[in-house]
Design a protein around this motif. Structure first.
Motif, PDB file in Angstrom:
ATOM      1  N   GLU A  58       0.824  -1.209   0.000  1.00 47.28           N
ATOM      2  CA  GLU A  58       0.000   0.000   0.000  1.00 47.28           C
ATOM      3  C   GLU A  58       0.861   1.262   0.000  1.00 47.28           C
ATOM      4  OE1 GLU A  58      -3.346   0.336   2.557  1.00 47.28           O
ATOM      5  OE2 GLU A  58      -3.720  -1.826   2.614  1.00 47.28           O
ATOM      6  N   THR A  59       1.963   1.220   0.754  1.00 44.59           N
ATOM      7  CA  THR A  59       2.864   2.372   0.803  1.00 44.59           C
ATOM      8  C   THR A  59       3.481   2.643  -0.558  1.00 44.59           C
ATOM      9  OG1 THR A  59       3.379   2.049   3.144  1.00 44.59           O
ATOM     10  CG2 THR A  59       4.980   3.259   1.829  1.00 44.59           C
ATOM     11  N   ASP A  60       4.010   1.605  -1.211  1.00 51.27           N
ATOM     12  CA  ASP A  60       4.614   1.794  -2.526  1.00 51.27           C
ATOM     13  C   ASP A  60       3.588   2.276  -3.544  1.00 51.27           C
ATOM     14  OD1 ASP A  60       7.116   1.148  -1.697  1.00 51.27           O
ATOM     15  OD2 ASP A  60       7.298  -0.722  -2.833  1.00 51.27           O
ATOM     16  N   GLY A  61       2.376   1.725  -3.481  1.00 54.24           N
ATOM     17  CA  GLY A  61       1.346   2.140  -4.422  1.00 54.24           C
ATOM     18  C   GLY A  61       0.998   3.605  -4.279  1.00 54.24           C
ATOM     19  N   LEU A  62       0.796   4.075  -3.040  1.00 52.41           N
ATOM     20  CA  LEU A  62       0.470   5.485  -2.836  1.00 52.41           C
ATOM     21  C   LEU A  62       1.658   6.372  -3.189  1.00 52.41           C
ATOM     22  CD1 LEU A  62      -1.287   7.817  -1.944  1.00 52.41           C
ATOM     23  CD2 LEU A  62      -0.698   7.290   0.447  1.00 52.41           C
ATOM     24  N   ALA A  63       2.867   5.926  -2.845  1.00 54.30           N
ATOM     25  CA  ALA A  63       4.054   6.727  -3.182  1.00 54.30           C
ATOM     26  C   ALA A  63       4.176   6.915  -4.692  1.00 54.30           C
ATOM     27  CB  ALA A  63       5.311   6.054  -2.623  1.00 54.30           C
ATOM     28  N   PHE A  87      -3.802   7.296   7.766  1.00 54.88           N
ATOM     29  CA  PHE A  87      -2.783   8.246   8.221  1.00 54.88           C
ATOM     30  C   PHE A  87      -1.399   7.611   8.132  1.00 54.88           C
ATOM     31  CE2 PHE A  87       0.116   9.913  11.353  1.00 54.88           C
ATOM     32  CZ  PHE A  87      -0.051  11.289  11.286  1.00 54.88           C
ATOM     33  N   THR A  88      -1.262   6.400   8.631  1.00 58.33           N
ATOM     34  CA  THR A  88       0.045   5.739   8.699  1.00 58.33           C
ATOM     35  C   THR A  88       0.630   5.516   7.314  1.00 58.33           C
ATOM     36  OG1 THR A  88      -0.728   4.630  10.705  1.00 58.33           O
ATOM     37  CG2 THR A  88       1.268   3.773   9.672  1.00 58.33           C
ATOM     38  N   VAL A  89      -0.167   5.000   6.400  1.00 63.91           N
ATOM     39  CA  VAL A  89       0.321   4.761   5.038  1.00 63.91           C
ATOM     40  C   VAL A  89       0.659   6.081   4.353  1.00 63.91           C
ATOM     41  CG1 VAL A  89      -0.345   3.921   2.747  1.00 63.91           C
ATOM     42  CG2 VAL A  89      -0.811   2.530   4.769  1.00 63.91           C
ATOM     43  N   LEU A  92       4.148   7.086   5.606  1.00 64.72           N
ATOM     44  CA  LEU A  92       5.193   6.213   5.047  1.00 64.72           C
ATOM     45  C   LEU A  92       5.364   6.444   3.549  1.00 64.72           C
ATOM     46  CD1 LEU A  92       4.200   2.921   6.921  1.00 64.72           C
ATOM     47  CD2 LEU A  92       6.164   4.395   7.437  1.00 64.72           C
ATOM     48  N   ALA A  93       4.264   6.675   2.837  1.00 67.76           N
ATOM     49  CA  ALA A  93       4.332   6.892   1.385  1.00 67.76           C
ATOM     50  C   ALA A  93       4.974   8.226   1.057  1.00 67.76           C
ATOM     51  CB  ALA A  93       2.934   6.811   0.783  1.00 67.76           C
ATOM     52  N   THR A  94       4.726   9.235   1.860  1.00 70.72           N
ATOM     53  CA  THR A  94       5.385  10.527   1.639  1.00 70.72           C
ATOM     54  C   THR A  94       6.891  10.358   1.689  1.00 70.72           C
ATOM     55  OG1 THR A  94       3.510  11.745   2.567  1.00 70.72           O
ATOM     56  CG2 THR A  94       5.635  12.887   2.486  1.00 70.72           C
ATOM     57  N   TRP A  95       7.365   9.595   2.673  1.00 70.18           N
ATOM     58  CA  TRP A  95       8.816   9.354   2.759  1.00 70.18           C
ATOM     59  C   TRP A  95       9.306   8.551   1.571  1.00 70.18           C
ATOM     60  CZ3 TRP A  95       8.027   7.642   8.515  1.00 70.18           C
ATOM     61  CH2 TRP A  95       7.879   8.788   9.314  1.00 70.18           C
TER      62      TRP A  95
END
Length: 521
Positions: A58-63, A87-89, A92-95
């Protein structure tokens, strides 16, 4: 020992860092955890449980969607959402996209939110589904640029269905800014504190290796994740360990107990009033949910001895611990745990292994003498990069890396004992009265739930001591009773001249008491 021995090293400026193997940055941290702990439960909410492999995907997808939306290295992305997976994802995705996250306090007014959006320079605002109205009002107040506001869909996904682009070729590195964390603004305009990836990792070592969290822990996150404690001292350490966190969106004692019992929570952090409410609710319904905790941490206010004893009785197997810090130090500066926490309830602990701490005579560069009250100044690898400004990052330390906290304290056998915020010291007839000391005594009264002490102008003495007290439910406190209790435990000049019994204390959206409002009252 308050803090176990953890190896440190010093950099070219003489500033300490933990000498342990760490990820390169917070992006590398998540990727390592996903690789090592993919099937392990990561985040639990009322909606369900998400594994680390799913969090990574999910993090990579949003990033990737954020990159396609124009987020590049160093761009600010604001997040307005309650505790939870969205919020958490988003953080992490912003980073992962190379950006700098700006967590916003969803308790602020739209006007205040708009001021932080304008100050941070954020062009993208990620919004929780229940905060769309406030976000739209806040974004509309920013006149120097257009802010794209996107609301999470029914599944909690941001930018769902939009185009994706490649992730950065390299991760940001430890020195890169990771977050702009805004202070509560109790003394004026909130300041944006710039936390680096390295700052967050150093503090995470404190919260894991030093304090004793483990990969098999289930962390109950019941303070806001937009806060420095919820984000940097709970969420980031959970990711570093590949542990599990239950994300409680909004504190309510019964819900916190239910989460602890139903999901086997083993560690948490709470303010003293939160612990009191959980203990009261557990007693009301004969609930043993607190029995599963092995790390029960607190901070943010004086801990009454009677409350500490109740915690020990309810959780005899748990390590109790008190931490002290500030946004500018990416959370923790000192810590006291175990028997020391019970033996020294008036202390916030010893300096952490990476913290150099001095007590300085206010307004000078001279160290305070033995038993003399001084201002806490510190340096270490957790001290933030600086304050965010339109012209860049402004230093918050002196040239040698020391940051002044604004807190007055004394040392007792190496333990830090807070006396007051320097701005809250009351000058009464040539004597200094520390509101923190009087508040500590008030909190020992069996009928007092909350208390705050301020100084107000007085023609005869310069200032007089005024106490504002909230009674525990079922207790009929009187001002005379409170003053009589104080006379038993305080010098006569420290006893409040006036005691006001209130239904509640005024607090800002970050939860801190607004003493200016009490002075005006």
């Amino acid at each position: 020992m308050s803090t176990p021995p953890v190896a440190t090293r010093t950099d070219e400026r003489g500033i300490r860092h933990y000498d342990v193997a760490l990820p390169a940055d917070l992006v590398d941290m998540l990727r390592r955890t996903v690789a090592a702990r993919g099937d392990h439960p990561a985040f639990v909410t009322p909606v369900g449980t998400t594994t680390w492999a799913e969090v990574g995907a999910e993090t990579d997808g949003l990033a990737r969607r954020m990159r396609a939306a124009g987020v590049g290295e160093g761009d600010r992305v604001a997040v307005l959402a309650g505790n939870g997976l969205p919020f958490t994802v988003a953080v992490l995705a912003t980073w992962a996209a190379g950006g700098i996250v700006v967590p916003l306090n969803h308790r602020l007014t739209p006007a205040d939110l708009g001021a932080l959006l304008a100050d941070s320079g954020a062009d993208l605002l990620l919004v929780g589904a229940d905060l769309a109205g406030a976000a739209a009002e806040a974004a509309a107040t920013v006149t120097d640029r257009s802010i794209r506001s996107t609301v999470a869909d029914a599944e909690g996904n941001f930018l769902a269905g939009e185009a994706a682009a490649d992730l950065p070729a390299s991760t940001p590195g430890a020195a890169a800014p990771a977050a702009i964390m805004y202070t509560s603004g109790t003394t004026g305009r909130p300041k944006g504190v710039v936390i680096s990836h390295g700052n967050a990792l150093q503090n995470a070592v404190t919260c894991t290796t030093v304090i004793g969290r483990r990969p098999d822990d289930v962390e109950l996150v019941m303070v806001p994740q937009f806060n420095i404690t919820g984000l940097c001292s709970q969420t980031v350490p959970v990711v570093l360990l590949g542990a599990t966190a239950y994300l409680l969106d909004g504190f309510e004692a019964g819900r916190a107990l239910d989460a602890a019992r139903d999901h086997g929570c083993t560690s948490t952090v709470g303010a003293p009033t939160m612990w009191w409410r959980m203990l009261e609710r557990a007693a009301e319904r004969d609930d043993e949910a607190l029995g599963g905790f092995r790390l029960s941490l607190f901070g943010g206010a004086p801990m009454p001895t009677a409350l500490l004893q109740r915690m020990r009785e309810a959780m005899p197997q748990a390590t109790l611990g008190n931490g002290f810090g500030m946004t500018e130090t990416c959370s923790m500066i000192t810590y006291v745990g175990g028997e020391d926490a019970v033996r020294m309830p008036h202390s916030v602990g010893r300096p952490l292994p990476l913290t150099e701490l001095r007590l300085r005579r206010p307004g000078t560069d001279e160290d305070a003498g033995p038993d003399e009250i001084g201002e806490i100044v510190v340096r270490g690898g957790q001290v933030a990069l600086g304050y965010w400004t339109a012209d860049g990052i402004a230093p918050l330390t002196d040239e040698d890396g020391w940051v002044a906290t604004g807190d007055a304290a004394v040392l007792e056998d190496g333990f830090v004992v807070l006396r007051d915020r320097l701005k809250d010291v009351i000058k009464r007839g040539g004597e200094s009265v520390f509101s923190f000391e009087v508040e500590n005594v008030l909190h020992q009264h069996s009928g007092v739930l909350d208390a705050a002490v301020v100084g107000v102008p007085d023609e005869q003495y310069g200032e007089r001591v005024v106490a504002h007290v909230v009674a525990k439910p079922g207790h009929d406190l009187t001002p005379d009773e409170v003053r009589a209790f104080c006379r038993e435990h305080l010098a006569h000049f420290k006893v409040p001249a006036v005691v006001e019994i209130r239904d509640e204390l005024p607090r800002n959206p970050g939860g801190k008491v607004v003493k200016a409002e009490l002075r005006d009252a």
